[in-house]
Design a protein around this motif. Structure first.
Motif, PDB file in Angstrom:
ATOM      1  N   ILE A 197      59.943 -18.306   9.675  1.00 16.13           N
ATOM      2  CA  ILE A 197      59.360 -18.819   8.796  1.00 16.13           C
ATOM      3  C   ILE A 197      58.913 -20.183   9.681  1.00 16.13           C
ATOM      4  O   ILE A 197      59.659 -20.515  10.843  1.00 16.13           O
ATOM      5  CB  ILE A 197      60.752 -19.082   7.943  1.00 16.13           C
TER       6      ILE A 197
ATOM      7  N   PHE B 133      57.860 -15.282   4.742  1.00 18.67           N
ATOM      8  CA  PHE B 133      58.294 -14.588   6.360  1.00 18.67           C
ATOM      9  C   PHE B 133      57.390 -13.710   7.354  1.00 18.67           C
ATOM     10  O   PHE B 133      56.412 -13.153   6.817  1.00 18.67           O
ATOM     11  CB  PHE B 133      59.821 -13.544   5.806  1.00 18.67           C
TER      12      PHE B 133
ATOM     13  N   ASP C 272      70.832 -18.338   1.526  1.00 15.67           N
ATOM     14  CA  ASP C 272      69.274 -18.104   2.273  1.00 15.67           C
ATOM     15  C   ASP C 272      68.237 -18.293   1.564  1.00 15.67           C
ATOM     16  O   ASP C 272      66.871 -19.069   2.119  1.00 15.67           O
ATOM     17  CB  ASP C 272      69.943 -17.287   2.745  1.00 15.67           C
ATOM     18  N   THR C 273      68.103 -18.361  -0.090  1.00 18.66           N
ATOM     19  CA  THR C 273      67.214 -18.579  -0.497  1.00 18.66           C
ATOM     20  C   THR C 273      66.739 -19.789  -0.833  1.00 18.66           C
ATOM     21  O   THR C 273      65.571 -20.027  -0.818  1.00 18.66           O
ATOM     22  CB  THR C 273      66.979 -17.747  -1.301  1.00 18.66           C
TER      23      THR C 273
ATOM     24  N   ARG D 164      64.713 -20.795   2.616  1.00 22.94           N
ATOM     25  CA  ARG D 164      63.691 -20.762   2.800  1.00 22.94           C
ATOM     26  C   ARG D 164      62.664 -21.263   1.819  1.00 22.94           C
ATOM     27  O   ARG D 164      61.945 -21.513   2.207  1.00 22.94           O
ATOM     28  CB  ARG D 164      63.734 -19.151   2.756  1.00 22.94           C
TER      29      ARG D 164
ATOM     30  N   LEU E 121      66.538 -17.123  10.078  1.00 25.71           N
ATOM     31  CA  LEU E 121      67.427 -18.043   8.907  1.00 25.71           C
ATOM     32  C   LEU E 121      68.111 -16.355   8.397  1.00 25.71           C
ATOM     33  O   LEU E 121      68.071 -15.416   9.245  1.00 25.71           O
ATOM     34  CB  LEU E 121      66.726 -17.488   7.472  1.00 25.71           C
TER      35      LEU E 121
ATOM     36  N   HIS F   2      64.257 -11.071  -0.731  1.00 25.38           N
ATOM     37  CA  HIS F   2      64.523 -12.445  -1.904  1.00 25.38           C
ATOM     38  C   HIS F   2      64.424 -12.618  -2.315  1.00 25.38           C
ATOM     39  O   HIS F   2      64.964 -13.150  -3.388  1.00 25.38           O
ATOM     40  CB  HIS F   2      64.176 -13.235  -0.094  1.00 25.38           C
TER      41      HIS F   2
END
Ligand code: NAP
Length: 332
Positions: A6, A15, A43-44, A47, A62, A314
């Protein structure tokens, strides 16, 4: 090496498939040929740019959770050899090495353990973050005692489904909540003694039904928000509420009135602090033992993604439709 990178924070579509240099080996670290990773809500959030305090600098690779094969071993590492199958939560956050969405991942050996022999790479990648969180919450913060009754919210959630199995192994009587019959059945299969559909039953009613109105000795809140108020309501006098999503504002009157203990587990703290890494390797070695003894098993959603489908993975996690963990297999 190939990686999903990212360059800015944003939607799942942020991504990009890129060639980047393979990480350089460092003392105390190993290079892992990545076979699989899993998605965690953190992780989300990283992001999306929602958690700057733990987000890596951009551009970034990530995903903390990894399972793979050791391909290079750094100076001073005695626990692992080339060819060993390992798993851990080891990068993709502020100040750490890059994450698992790449062909290779550099990882501090202290954060790793040998992969359980009876699990596939995808199954092993589902475990690190959630099993460390559940272990820390139940045994290091709550100090669960055999015979206690515990209410665990989120029967089929990443953390919840592991917590049910660990609490049973720890000798507790386990009750769990979920929104559907399918998820409640999963809770039962994982060992729960009683299940509660939180959409249909009021806290007062299930506290009456399962504890004769006394309340649960321990409530493990894996949901947060307004649910934390329900957890205070469900706890017994002098009971314990342990929570993992507490960046919110609450009235602590019920905590006062019942003399509750409130614990918070923030799993990333020990990842962000190098001196504490060894604790997570130790927990993962215990997790490997339990999995190999057949006492613990990860629950994987039936949709398995590959690394080129990370945006979809995601989106799927954010849809709230997943059952258990969402795993990505490296097909590069
Ligand atoms: P997950 O896999 O997405 O699971 C969340 C579960 O919560 C779902 O199964 C959902 O099931 C359930 N749920 C939602 N609302 C509920 C409610 N009102 N009552 C009972 N269950 C409810 O997420 P996860 O990996 O388990 O993580 C859960 C949360 O903890 C996330 O916010 C995550 O960021 C946080 N977390 C914190 C730490 C930490 O160290 N502090 C570590 C891991 C995770 P239904 O469909 O049945 O609603």
């Amino acid at each position: 090496m190939k990686s999903q990178v990212i360059q800015s924070f944003g939607e799942p579509s942020v991504f990009q498939l890129k060639e980047i240099p393979k990480p350089e080996l460092k003392p105390g670290h190993v290079l892992i040929q990545v076979k699989a990773t899993s998605v965690n809500p953190i992780d989300t959030k990283v992001r999306a740019g929602a958690v700057p305090a733990v987000a890596p600098e951009l551009p970034a690779v990530l995903h903390g959770d990894v399972a793979g094969v050791v391909s290079e071993v750094g100076e001073g590492v005695t626990e692992f050899e080339i060819g060993d199958e390992v798993f851990g939560c080891a990068g993709g956050f502020k100040g750490t090495s890059g994450g698992a969405l790449a062909e290779f991942m550099l990882a501090d050996a202290d954060l790793l353990a040998h992969k359980p022999k009876n699990l596939t790479m995808e199954e092993a990648a589902a475990l690190p973050l959630v099993s460390i969180t559940a272990w820390e919450a139940l045994f290091n913060r709550t100090r669960l005692i055999p015979g206690q009754d515990i209410l665990i919210h989120g029967a089929a959630g990443g953390v919840g489904h592991i917590a049910i199995q660990l609490a049973k192994w720890g000798g507790a009587t386990v009750y769990t909540t979920a929104s559907s019959q399918e998820k409640l059945e999963i809770g039962k299969r994982l060992g729960a003694d009683g299940t509660i559909n939180y959409r249909e039953e009021k806290v007062r009613d299930y506290v009456q039904n399962y504890t004769n109105g006394k309340g649960f000795d321990v409530v493990f809140d894996t949901v947060g928000g307004e649910n934390l108020d329900r957890s205070f309501e469900a706890a017994a006098v002098h009971g314990t509420v342990t929570a993992i999503a507490t960046r919110s504002t609450h009235d602590l009157s019920p905590v006062h009135s019942k003399g509750l203990s409130l614990h918070v587990t923030f799993m990333l703290l020990k990842i962000l602090n190098k001196d504490m890494h060894k604790h997570y390797g130790e927990i993962l070695r215990k997790i490997t033992g339990l999995v190999e003894e057949g006492k613990l098993h990860p629950l994987l959603d039936s949709n398995i993604f590959n690394f080129d489908e990370v945006s979809k993975a995601h989106e799927y996690l954010e849809s709230g439709k997943a059952v258990g963990k969402i795993v990505l297999k490296n097909s590069w």
